[in-house]
Structure formats: C-alpha cells, structure tokens
Design an enzyme around this catalytic site. Structure first.
Site, PDB file in Angstrom:
ATOM      1  N   ASP A 821      49.161  -4.876   6.397  1.00 51.67           N
ATOM      2  CA  ASP A 821      47.975  -4.677   6.261  1.00 51.67           C
ATOM      3  C   ASP A 821      47.185  -4.673   7.863  1.00 51.67           C
ATOM      4  O   ASP A 821      46.285  -3.856   8.115  1.00 51.67           O
ATOM      5  CB  ASP A 821      47.215  -6.131   5.799  1.00 51.67           C
ATOM      6  CG  ASP A 821      47.499  -6.289   4.133  1.00 51.67           C
ATOM      7  OD1 ASP A 821      48.176  -5.354   3.891  1.00 51.67           O
ATOM      8  OD2 ASP A 821      47.321  -7.455   3.819  1.00 51.67           O
ATOM      9  N   CYS A 853      46.288   8.364   3.451  1.00 53.86           N
ATOM     10  CA  CYS A 853      46.384   6.944   3.578  1.00 53.86           C
ATOM     11  C   CYS A 853      45.031   6.451   3.023  1.00 53.86           C
ATOM     12  O   CYS A 853      44.749   6.778   1.956  1.00 53.86           O
ATOM     13  CB  CYS A 853      46.657   6.317   5.022  1.00 53.86           C
ATOM     14  SG  CYS A 853      45.715   7.255   6.320  1.00 53.86           S
ATOM     15  N   SER A 854      44.154   5.904   3.773  1.00 51.04           N
ATOM     16  CA  SER A 854      42.953   5.540   3.356  1.00 51.04           C
ATOM     17  C   SER A 854      41.574   6.383   3.935  1.00 51.04           C
ATOM     18  O   SER A 854      41.308   7.167   3.107  1.00 51.04           O
ATOM     19  CB  SER A 854      42.548   4.074   3.755  1.00 51.04           C
ATOM     20  OG  SER A 854      41.237   3.705   3.141  1.00 51.04           O
ATOM     21  N   ALA A 855      42.042   6.570   5.240  1.00 58.21           N
ATOM     22  CA  ALA A 855      40.892   7.552   6.023  1.00 58.21           C
ATOM     23  C   ALA A 855      41.593   8.966   6.119  1.00 58.21           C
ATOM     24  O   ALA A 855      40.908   9.809   6.380  1.00 58.21           O
ATOM     25  CB  ALA A 855      40.506   7.000   7.336  1.00 58.21           C
ATOM     26  N   GLN A 897      45.381   6.822  15.047  1.00 62.62           N
ATOM     27  CA  GLN A 897      43.924   6.458  15.247  1.00 62.62           C
ATOM     28  C   GLN A 897      44.130   5.247  16.569  1.00 62.62           C
ATOM     29  O   GLN A 897      43.211   5.101  17.207  1.00 62.62           O
ATOM     30  CB  GLN A 897      43.478   5.525  14.052  1.00 62.62           C
ATOM     31  CG  GLN A 897      42.065   5.294  14.055  1.00 62.62           C
ATOM     32  CD  GLN A 897      41.560   4.866  12.670  1.00 62.62           C
ATOM     33  OE1 GLN A 897      42.217   4.788  11.937  1.00 62.62           O
ATOM     34  NE2 GLN A 897      40.327   4.533  12.750  1.00 62.62           N
ATOM     35  N   CYS A1169      79.205 -20.572   6.204  1.00 62.95           N
ATOM     36  CA  CYS A1169      80.533 -20.543   6.537  1.00 62.95           C
ATOM     37  C   CYS A1169      80.724 -21.558   7.602  1.00 62.95           C
ATOM     38  O   CYS A1169      79.906 -22.387   7.659  1.00 62.95           O
ATOM     39  CB  CYS A1169      80.935 -19.055   7.024  1.00 62.95           C
ATOM     40  SG  CYS A1169      80.143 -18.392   8.325  1.00 62.95           S
TER      41      CYS A1169
END
Length: 1306
Positions: A821, A853-855, A897, A1169
């Site tokens: 995120d 992606c988103s933008a 960005q 171990c």
C-alpha cells in the site's frame, strides 16, 4: 805306524800355528778368489715364523811338509758347535759362493712399510684421491708356502712381511801354489753337532815332491731330531669364532697332527675358548724331542662386537668415502693389542677410521678391512661404496629478454652432467621469487611481471641424491617494457582565492615507465580551459571564472603512456570584491521581481477563466533548463554507481529525480480538460498530452467518445510499444475494452489491487469465474482460466466485438498483487519475475502492452522503465535511466511518480546485472543442470559453482542487538547464528485471557522488539514461505534452559506442525535438548501431553496436546522427527525427505483458507535443527521450491536461497548444499520426452481455478496473501493521489512529495 801317528800329530800342531791359513766363518779378509758377502733382508714381523738356518762351515787348512807329501784335514770351526742362531745375528750372516764368482745382492721384496707408512699418533688417516685411485695389486711373495715345519701360510689380500731363509755358501781356499803329482788318500771325519751329523770324506793326493795336496772334500749331513720347543718355535694360530656359542676355536697351523698335552685338540684345533682369556697349550710330536713347545693362546674379543660403519657425510658423499670400525659392545680385551687395517686400492692403513677425499662422483670403490689381535687376524670385511651424484654443470643461457610489460622469456641449453630439474629465480629489487622447472624445458615464459622493472634471472640445475646438490647458476637480466601507470591518489583541490585553486596529489604507486610528468586538465562543462604539466604534482591554477563549476583531472605520464586521471569537482567562489555592488543590484532586481510577481498574481486571478495554455507559456522556458547532464551508466560500474548515489540518504538520486519536470508544459493538454471528458479522469492533474494520447473511434453523437486517459509510450528503440493508462473507473470500463479491441492488445499488466487501504484504486473490469461472461459495451469478455500465484494472478480472457465479424481474440490479464500500500516492493526481483511472465505471453504480432495502475503514472512508469532499461542493458551493455525517465515524462506527466520508484528501477537493473536470469522451467531443468555442472575449461569453476559464488552472504546486513545482549548470549547454541532483530520471533510474558486482547497482542509487530525484556528473547526467526511471508519459524534446537520458552512460542504462534531435523546427541555432545517426555509434562504455563508416537523407517511422528493454565481449550501439535540426517552432512535418502515434506504439507492449512491469511497470528509450521540454519535452511528451501514447481512449473533456486540468507544467518552456506537442492528437484521431477513427469501427489496442485470461492470476493482486489507489516522506517504516508469527495467526480493528485521521503504515488 807310530811314525805315521806322529806325523799326523805334527801336521795338526802346525795347523794351529799357521795363522795365515786359519779361516773362520766370518773372515774380514776376502779370499784370494774374490769371495763376496751378500747381506740378507731384515728380520720379519714378530707374527711371522722365524727362518730356518744353515750352519756355515770354516774352510779346511792346508799344511805342506818338507818331506814331499801333503795331507788334507778338515776341521770344524769352533763356532760350529751346537748353537742356535738368533734373529739379530742373522742380519749379519754371510753367504759364500763356491764358484769363486762374486755374488749379487738379493733384491729387497716390497713390504707394507714400503708401500705406505701410516702416521703415528692418530686413529684416522686421510688420503688424497691420487693415491686412492691406484688399482689394488697383489703383493709378491705373500702367498709363498714353506716346507719347513712350523712355518705358516695365510692367504690374504694384504701383503705380509717377506721371510727369506738364511743361507751360507761355503767356498774352500787353496794355499798351495804348485800342483803336485797326485797321491790320494780318502779320509772320513764324523763330527756330532747340535744341528746335524757331519760326515766328511776326503781324498788326499801326494805330489811327486812328497807334499800332500787336498783335492776334494765332501761333507754329508744327516738330520737329527730337534726339540719340540725349537721345531714349533714359530707356530701360528688362526682363531675361528662361533656366533651361536660365542666361543673361539684356535687352529694350529702345522702340517702334522700334534698333541696338546693337558688340553684336547682335534685336528690341530683347540675348542671352547672364551674371548679375552689366555690359555696355555703344550705342543708335542714324535718327530721332536723334549722339551715341548708351550704356546700361550691370547683369545681375541668376539667378532659381533665390531661393525664396519659407513661414516661418510651425505653432504660430501659425492667426493668422499669414510669407513670406521665401531665397537657396538664392550669387552675386556686390551684395546692396545687390537690393530685395524684397511686396504683401498694399493693403499694400506692401520687405523680405526679412514677418510678418502677428492674422489670422482658416481664411481665405485672397494675397500677391504681386517682386525688383528696381537697380530692375529680374527675378522675381516669388504665394502663396495659408490660415490654420490656430483653437482650438475652450469646451463648455458641463450638469451633472456622482455616480451611485453608483464612478460619475459628465457631460453637455455641444459648442462652436460646428469641432473633432475632446474630452479629459476628472478630478482626484482629486494624481492626474490623462485620456481622449479622440468628438466626437459629449455624455455620459460615469465608472466605477471612488473612493468619497466629490472629483473635479474638466475638459473641453475640441481640433482636430488642423498642431498640436493645445486649446480653453478647462470645469470642474466632484462628490463620489462613500460605500461600505463596507475592512478595518482590523495588528490586535493583547495581554494587559494575566489578564483584560484591549489591542486596536489600523491605519486602513483606504479609508475611503469622511464619518465615522470604530471598533467592537470581543467574543464568547465565540456570545455578544456587549462592543460598544465609539472614534474611534481603541485599545481596552482589562477584566473579562473568566478562562481563556476570546474572539473580537475590529474594524471601521471611516464613518457610512454598516460595514467588514469583522478577527477575532482570544485567551484570557484563569487567575486568578493564586487559583493557590495552585487548586493545592491540584487536588492533592485528582487524588488522588481517582487513587483512583477505581485502583478502576475493579480493578473492570473483576474484571468482565471481564460485559456490555460496561456499560463503554460509562462513556465515553458524553464522546463529544459532544469534538466541535469547525467551520463549513461555502463554495466561494469552499475553496482558502484548505485552505491555512490544511494549513499548519504540517496542525495544524488534525489537531486536527479527532482531535476526532472513533473509536467512538460510545452505539450498542450486540451482534450483531457474539456468538460465532457473531465469525469473520465480519475485524478484532475494526471492527464495525457494531446500529441500522443490514445484516440478511440468516434461514436456518432457522443462528444468526447474518442477520449480515454491513456498515452502511447515508446520502448527502448521501439515506438509505441506500451500504452500507459489509468485504472478504469466504472464510467470508463467500456472505453477501456474498446481500446483493447481497437489497439489489438493481447496483454494487460495491472500493477494495483482494486482496493488498497480502504480506498478504491481500480474498477473490476473482467467477469468472475462464477459469472463466466460479461458484456462491456460492444465488447464481450469471457474468462476461461484463473490461476493464482503468490505475487500475481493470471487470467485467460477471450474478447469479441458484437459489431464486427472478426473472430475473438485471446487476451492475457496479469495482475501484480505484491505491491505494498505504501512505498515500493522490498525485493526488486518480484518485478523482474513479473516481466518474465509478461514477456512470455507477448509476441511480435501483438499490439501494444497495456500497463495500468491507479493513476497510470507511478507504478506504471516504474514497470515500463524497468522493462525498457533491461532491453537497453542487454543490447548496449549500458543504461540511461535518467534520460529514459525524462522521455517518459515527455510522453505522460508524472511517470515514475516518486523518488523511491526512481531508485527501484536502478535496484532492478543492479539485481539483473549482478545475478542474471536464474529461473528454470521444469521441462528444461535436466539439460540446464547438465550444462551448469560442466567445467570448460576444467581448471575453471563450473557455471553452477560460479552461480553459487555470486550469492550474497548478507552477513550483518541487519542488526542483531537483542540476540547479542549479554543476558541473551547463553540462550544461543551457536554464536554465529543469531536472529536478525527485524524478523525475530518475540515472546510475551503472559497470555492475555480475552480474545480481544489476544487479537491485539498477536497483531503486534516486531517494531517494539528492541524494547522488549531479555526474557522475551528466543533464537528463532520468521521465514518467508512460497505462499505468504513469515508463515514459518526457523529455530535452533532448544537448550535445557529454553525448553519453556520454546513451548511458549509454539503456543503463542499457534504452531500446528514441528519438523525436527536432528538427533538429540551427536556422539557425547548434546545438539538438542529433549523438550518432551512421556505422558504429561509442564513447562511454565504450558502443559504438554504426549498422546501418540508412530515410528517409520524415515521419520518418527509424535502427537502432542497443549493446554495453557489460564485457558480451557487444547491444541494438537504434530512433531515429525527426521532421523536419517547426520550433522554437517546431506540427507542420506533425499526421496525419503521429499516424501516427509509432502506428508507435512497435508497437515498445514490450504493456501486459500481464511486461517492461512492471518499474518503473525498463525505460523503453523516450525522447523528446527541444531542451530536452526544448516538442515533447517535446506528444508525451507525444498519446501518453497516444491510449492513453486507444483504451482508454476518453474524453480528459481538462486532466489530462494538468497531470500533465506536474508532471513537468517547460515542458511544454505555450502556449495554442496546448493547443488543438493538442484539434484533433489531434478530427481523429483524427471523429464520424459521433454515433458515433466509429475508425481501422483502433484496432479491436483498445478491447475487453474474453475470455480469461485463461496464467499464472493474480488479475487484480485484483496490484500496480497500475508502482506508483510513494515518496519517504522518503511511506513511512510503516500503523497500520491487522494480522491475528492464523492465517488462520481474526478480525484485530485498533489504534485509529488515535498521531501525526499521514499513515497509511492499510484
């Protein structure tokens, strides 16, 4: 008759009176006939027998009477009575010649004293080789045999002193001068002497005158019996030694068998004589009379007490022989009576030790030796000694010279004498290096020499015999050729005034040439402004421009080559003399500028509704000026450049990133700002430029129907390879699919989830598996397959257009689900893996790759940047990240960005350049592994070994403060395996009773680990699994004092399965405490009840029931103990281990279960171990690799091991363990006809999901499985896109971060 007697008596009287004719045995007057006397040799050594002697008789006297007759009478000399001749008297004995001829002196026979007389007073004699080389010759007379009883004859190589019998020859004298008529009368006289009976027979002849003349006299001797003492006076004795009885036998050297009186002697031998004792023997025989010979036997010491020893020193064994008699046992004999004798060649020495020098090497010499006791030999020995190899000769050097700056050559002819090898030494100044060369070489090339350096070469042959002997060395020398010098160092640039600089540097460490000259180049930008050269690196540069950045390059020139320059950047200061004028000017300009700005603000406010293009013209002139000149990075220095730029909190990266304009205002943005298109934009400030936006087909009557927020993006030398788009909104989903159809796109890359942090990021624009088919406008989308992987989801779609008759097209939709995120993925390898999947579905005939992606700018630009720059790296071996990001920004605003994304591109390139592609398809694994194991050439490491050597160790890459605290050190079984603080497993003091408090405590992250109490520490780490991070725990074998903490961890972390990969003891050493017992055991607040035990040939299964003292519910924990794995070795039966892993997986939650999605609440698997790394690392790697193989049919062993090493020290630390992982996977998935043969338990694992979960969910719109919680330094708030109020309107994006914090935008 009476007259006759008187005449006879008268003649006898005259004989006594006549002194002239009286003859004795030793007359000093020579006879008239010239009789001479020969002196006999000297007496022999006492060890030799005395010689026999002969009695000399006196010549007869002649009397002449007047009555005309003569009579011859023979009388005995008074000395010829019974008398024994002493040895001293024998030296003067005379020999007479009866022939009247002068006798010849008897030649002297050679003796030991004649050949070589040893020096007195020493036990060792040293002789030179001239005498030693003489050939051994027998000595004359040494082997003569005497017939006289009592004499000895001994065969020996040594010469003995000669013994000559003493003989006297008697010649009778004549005193009558006339020859008378013969009257012969015969007279026989018998005289008894001590030696013999003398019988004299005489004939007398009377002359006519009446005188008597003795004409002939004959004397015959008859031997009488001598005494035994006389007969055996010179008897010799030989001593024979019996090594078994250690007794001597004395052998009497006589010709007849004698009697020994009281002692018994058989065959002339006296037996059972003890060493160093005297024995008396009385010798008698019937051939002699009394008295008997009394013989004293002086017995020598035992033979075994003497040993002939080679005392030659090995260093001188080539020219020297040394022999020495050693007394290896003590004895009581008088050592003064012992004589040691050596004979080497014709040389004889009476010494206990001899040394012969100056001999010839590699020659054989024979030496005989004997030991005498009281002049009686009792032992002897012979030695054949070969001298050692001599030193080799000197080789002949043909030439030696320099071939290049780092090479030289020497050739030679070998020496004539034998040798083994050569030693070549080359001396550089005070350094000397030597190496052995094969004897067959006649040439050698010298490598890795220092340029322009004089080398003195020394070559000698050597031979290895008893010691190594070096021959004489041949010498030569040469000077290597010059080469470029090394870089100057410690360069400094200091200001001496506002526009003057002082440049200094230290000389290069390697000058490599004949001359010294330092050069300084001063550049302003790309223009050379100064070029100076000095003998010393000390430059004063004056009259530079004020306030100007200069590049100073200093290098060394050795007359032949220039060195690499040392580069520093420095700026001159402003002109301080003009400071006042400048400040005044600045005030004026500032005032004017302020007025202009105020006016512009007023004007802009007044004309807010005017065309926005006019505003862009105000800043258009500044877009290009702020760009930096960043050179492309070559692949060889990619890692070094990254390290340099990331230093100091990434200051250089930040400077580069901030210099790139976020929006290039010279490119108009009109279509996106039109009112009918504004609602189609997710963010109001992330809009496509008009010149390269994707234009859709026009729909009649629909204004703006050709608009979509998407831009064409050029790849690496491939125009319009990508389409960068924003994530579709509900209002634009139809336009999105129309774009896919019209652009003939076959691959869609989605770098976001539909929802992140309770914020809508993208609409779900595809049908679910349950729905099957959905229409988006004229485009009908059908989902055929849905495959979930840990980091991405692949969906196979088929699209058709209702208005077109064309057949449908296959579209692959790949959604990357592991982008956090906030920030960027910690491991750039995930994006490289995504790129491989995308390129696998793309082909030459496909349309552009759609990335969103988103933008459509931040993550989208990052992925496109990585893909394009990797193509450039492969094509040109260099990358221009800065230049390409500038190009991206010219094609779509805000691409890449934030700074963290800009750095991530560099990280991905470094990862690829450093480690390459290591993922392998199962179908190609077998030939791939075969080639990886080949050594070509055999002296070089195999590709598999080289791959292992590229693995980073990650030692101390994170802090380990908690485990290294003093109070926690005793809780570590191995001080080299301490968990990192960032992913260690923390323990709580008490278990909260309420579910809510338990939930809160389980959700606590590791951020507070540093502040926890020491009792909360346990040596255990969270390990990344294939399906989700940190669902496994790797722990050391519990110590006795940490068993309670171990069970607390199992209960708090809700462990379901324990895998134990060790025995409890290795020999006498404990390697794991037994943390369970029979029945119920209590460890603190935890009660452990062993319910069941099941042993198989491979492992032991134990079932435990756990209860907490403050809880009522119980938990079941399964323990699998694998017993066929020795410490520090690989599993004896890998197939058994794989079988156990498959059984263990059945006990774990399934990958899609709700329980499996809880982070840190439930870590169902714990592996341990001895130290939690050796066997544990291999087990974790195999578990992840098997999951990858079953899910994706690919394995990446390199990346799996690299991830494990980052999680815990000591994981898969040896090449044998690394190769073992390859071999196990290859044997688990055998290939047949190019296809992977799957085992039965795998058939249901690798498949596409054909039904949706019962609870409706967005399969690709949820948090990634087990998304890791971030440390505080990674939890930065995004300064990216924030939606405006209302779900229908467009959102607004703040224009980037205001600080260099690493943020994520889209």
């Amino acid at each position: 008759m009476t007259m006759y007697l008187w005449l006879k008596l008268l003649a006898f009287g005259f004989a006594f009176l006549d002194t002239e004719v009286f003859v004795t045995g030793q007359s000093p007057t020579p006879s008239p006939t010239g009789l001479t006397t020969a002196k006999m040799p000297s007496v022999p050594l006492s060890s030799d027998p005395l010689p026999t002697h002969t009695t000399a008789f006196s010549p007869a006297s002649t009397f002449e009477r007047e009555n005309d007759f003569s009579e011859t009478t023979t009388s005995l000399s008074p000395d010829n009575t019974s008398t024994q001749v002493s040895p001293d008297s024998l030296d003067n004995a005379s020999a007479f010649n009866t022939t009247g001829v002068s006798s010849v002196q008897t030649p002297h026979l050679p003796t030991h004293a004649d050949s070589q007389t040893p020096s007195a007073g020493t036990d060792t004699q040293t002789f030179s080789g001239s005498a030693a080389n003489a050939k051994l010759n027998p000595t004359p007379g040494s082997n003569a045999i005497s017939d006289v009883p009592g004499e000895r004859s001994t065969a020996s190589t040594f010469p003995t002193d000669p013994v000559s019998p003493l003989t006297t020859t008697l010649s009778l004298a004549h005193h009558s001068s006339a020859a008378l008529p013969a009257r012969t009368s015969n007279t026989t006289i018998t005289a008894n002497t001590s030696d013999a009976y003398l019988n004299a027979s005489e004939t007398t002849t009377l002359s006519p005158s009446g005188s008597a003349v003795i004409s002939t006299t004959t004397i015959a001797t008859t031997p009488s019996k001598p005494t035994c003492d006389e007969k055996y006076a010179n008897i010799t004795v030989d001593y024979l030694y019996n090594k078994e009885t250690k007794l001597f036998t004395a052998k009497l050297n006589v010709n007849e068998n004698v009697e020994c009186g009281n002692n018994t002697c058989t065959n002339n031998e006296v037996h059972n004589l003890t060493e160093c004792k005297n024995a008396s023997v009385s010798i008698s025989h019937n051939s002699c009379t009394a008295p008997d010979k009394t013989l004293i036997l002086d017995v020598p010491p035992g033979v075994e007490k003497f040993q002939l020893h080679d005392c030659t020193q090995v260093e001188k064994a080539d020219t020297t022989i040394c022999l020495k008699w050693k007394n290896i046992e003590t004895f009581t004999c008088d050592t003064q009576n012992i004589t040691y004798r050596f004979q080497c060649g014709n040389m004889i020495f009476d010494n206990k030790e001899i040394k012969l020098e100056n001999l010839e090497p590699e020659h054989e010499y024979k030496c005989d030796s004997e030991i005498l006791y009281n002049n009686h030999k009792f032992t002897n020995a012979s030695k054949i000694i070969k001298t050692d190899f001599g030193s080799p000769g000197e080789p002949q050097i043909i030439f030696c010279r320099s071939e290049a700056a780092h090479q030289g050559v020497i050739t030679w002819n070998p020496p004539q004498r034998s040798f083994h090898n050569f030693t070549l030494c080359y001396i550089k100044e005070t350094e000397k290096d030597c190496l052995n060369l094969d004897k067959n070489l006649i040439k050698y090339d010298l490598q890795n020499l220092k340029p322009y350096t004089k080398y003195v070469l020394s070559l000698h042959a050597y031979i290895i015999a008893k010691v190594q002997r070096n021959g004489s060395a041949a010498m030569c020398h040469f000077t290597t050729k010059s080469a470029p010098p090394s870089q100057v160092w410690n360069m400094t640039v200091s200001m001496t005034s506002d526009n003057s600089m002082h440049v200094k540097c230290r000389p290069p460490r390697d000058r490599n040439g004949p001359h010294e000259r330092y050069h300084l180049e001063v550049e302003a930008g790309n223009t050379l402004v100064r070029n100076e050269s000095h003998k010393n690196c000390d430059f004063r540069v004056k009259d530079l421009q004020y306030s100007t950045d200069y590049t100073f390059k200093a290098y060394f020139h050795n007359g032949d080559y220039p060195g690499e320059p040392f580069i520093l950047h420095h700026s001159t200061s402003y002109n301080s003399k003009a400071l006042i004028a400048f400040l005044a000017f600045l005030i004026i300009v500032t005032s004017i500028a302020l007025l202009v700005v105020l006016y512009k603000i007023y004007d802009l406010h007044k004309k807010r509704s005017c065309n926005l293009d006019e505003q862009q013209e105000l800043v258009e002139r500044d877009d290009e000026k702020q760009l930096m000149n960043v050179e492309p990075i070559h692949a060889d220095i990619l890692l070094e450049t990254y390290k340099r730029k990331i230093a100091d909190e990434g200051r250089l990266f930040l400077a580069e990133f901030q210099s790139i304009p976020r929006v290039f205002s010279k490119f108009p943005i009109k279509e996106a700002r039109k009112p009918f298109n504004q609602n189609k934009n997710r963010y109001v400030d992330i809009l496509p430029y008009d010149y390269n936006r994707v234009e859709l087909s026009e729909i009649n009557g629909d204004a703006g129907s050709n608009y979509i927020n998407a831009s064409y993006i050029d790849g690496f030398k491939e125009p319009r390879k990508y389409i960068a788009a924003q994530g579709p909104r509900d209002e634009t989903v139809d336009d999105f699919w129309r774009m896919i159809w019209e652009q003939k796109a076959t691959v869609i890359v989605m770098v976001t989830r539909c929802e992140e942090g309770n914020r809508n990021k993208c609409a779900e624009y595809w049908p679910s598996m349950e729905e099957g088919t959905r229409a988006f406008g004229d485009v009908v989308v059908k989902i055929n397959q849905h495959k979930r992987c840990p980091d991405y989801i692949i969906q196979k779609l088929n699209i058709v257009n209702k208005k077109e008759k064309a057949t449908g097209r296959e579209v692959t939709h790949i959604q990357f689900t592991s982008w956090p995120d906030h920030g960027v993925p910690e491991d750039p390898h995930l994006l490289l893996k995504l790129r491989r999947r995308v390129n696998a579905f793309s082909n030459f005939f496909s349309g552009p790759i759609v990335v969103h992606c988103s933008a459509g700018v931040g993550r989208t630009g990052t992925y496109i940047g990585i893909d394009a720059m990797l193509e450039g790296l492969e094509a040109e071996n260099k990358v221009d990240v800065y230049g390409y990001v500038v190009k991206l920004r010219r094609q779509r605003c805000l691409m890449v960005q934030v700074e963290a994304q800009y750095i991530l591109i560099h990280q991905a390139l470094v990862e690829y350049n450093q480690f390459g592609e290591t993922e392998v398809n199962l179908s190609e694994l077998h030939p791939y592994l075969h080639n990886m194991k080949k050594r070509d050439p055999p002296s070089e490491p195999s590709p598999l070994e080289a791959e292992f050597q590229r693995l980073p160790s990650y030692r101390s890459w994170r802090t380990q403060h908690i485990g290294n605290q003093e109070e926690n050190k005793s809780k570590n079984r191995n001080s080299n395996v301490i968990p990192y603080d960032y992913n260690r497993v923390p323990l709580k003091h008490e278990l909260e009773m309420s579910k809510e408090s338990e939930h809160d405590s389980d959700e606590s992250s590791d951020d507070d680990s540093d502040s926890e109490e020491p009792s909360k520490y346990i040596n255990a780490s969270f390990i990344m699994s294939y399906w989700k991070p940190e669902v496994m725990i790797a722990a050391q074998g519990p110590l006795k004092e940490t068993i309670g903490d171990f069970w607390q961890m199992i209960f708090q972390r809700k462990v379901k399965v324990i895998v134990m990969l060790t025995e409890l003891k290795h020999g006498d050493q404990e390697i794991c405490a037994q943390y369970w017992g029979e029945g119920k055991q209590t460890y603190g607040d935890i009660e452990v009840d062993l319910k069941d035990t099941d042993k198989s040939s491979t492992y032991t299964l134990r079932v435990f029931e756990l209860r907490h003292s403050k809880r009522k519910d119980s938990r079941t924990v399964y323990q699998y103990q694998y017993t066929n794995w020795s410490v520090e070795q690989l599993p004896a039966e890998p197939k058994e281990l794989i079988s156990m892993i498959q059984v263990v997986k059945q006990k774990l939650p399934q990958k899609n279960s709700s329980e499996g999605n809880k982070h840190h609440k439930s870590t169902p698997l714990l592996i341990h171990c001895r130290d939690g790394s050796q066997q544990t690392g291999i087990f974790c790697a195999l578990l992840n690799l098997l999951e990858s193989a079953e899910t994706e049919e690919v394995v990446d062993i390199f990346q799996v091991v690299k991830a494990l090493r980052k999680a815990r020290p000591g994981m898969v630390s040896t090449f044998e363990q690394y190769q073992f992982l390859y071999d196990v996977i290859a044997s688990t998935y055998p290939a047949q006809n190019g296809q992977v043969k799957k085992n039965n338990h795998q058939e249901d694992k690798i498949e596409f999901d054909n039904e949706v979960d019962k609870v409706k969910q967005d399969a690709n719109c949820v948090n990634p499985l087990g998304a890791p919680e971030k440390l505080p330094e990674a939890k930065e708030q995004a300064e990216g896109s924030e939606p405006t109020s209302g779900t229908e309107g467009p959102e607004h994006s703040v224009n980037g971060p205001a600080s260099p914090a690493l943020n994520q935008g889209s």
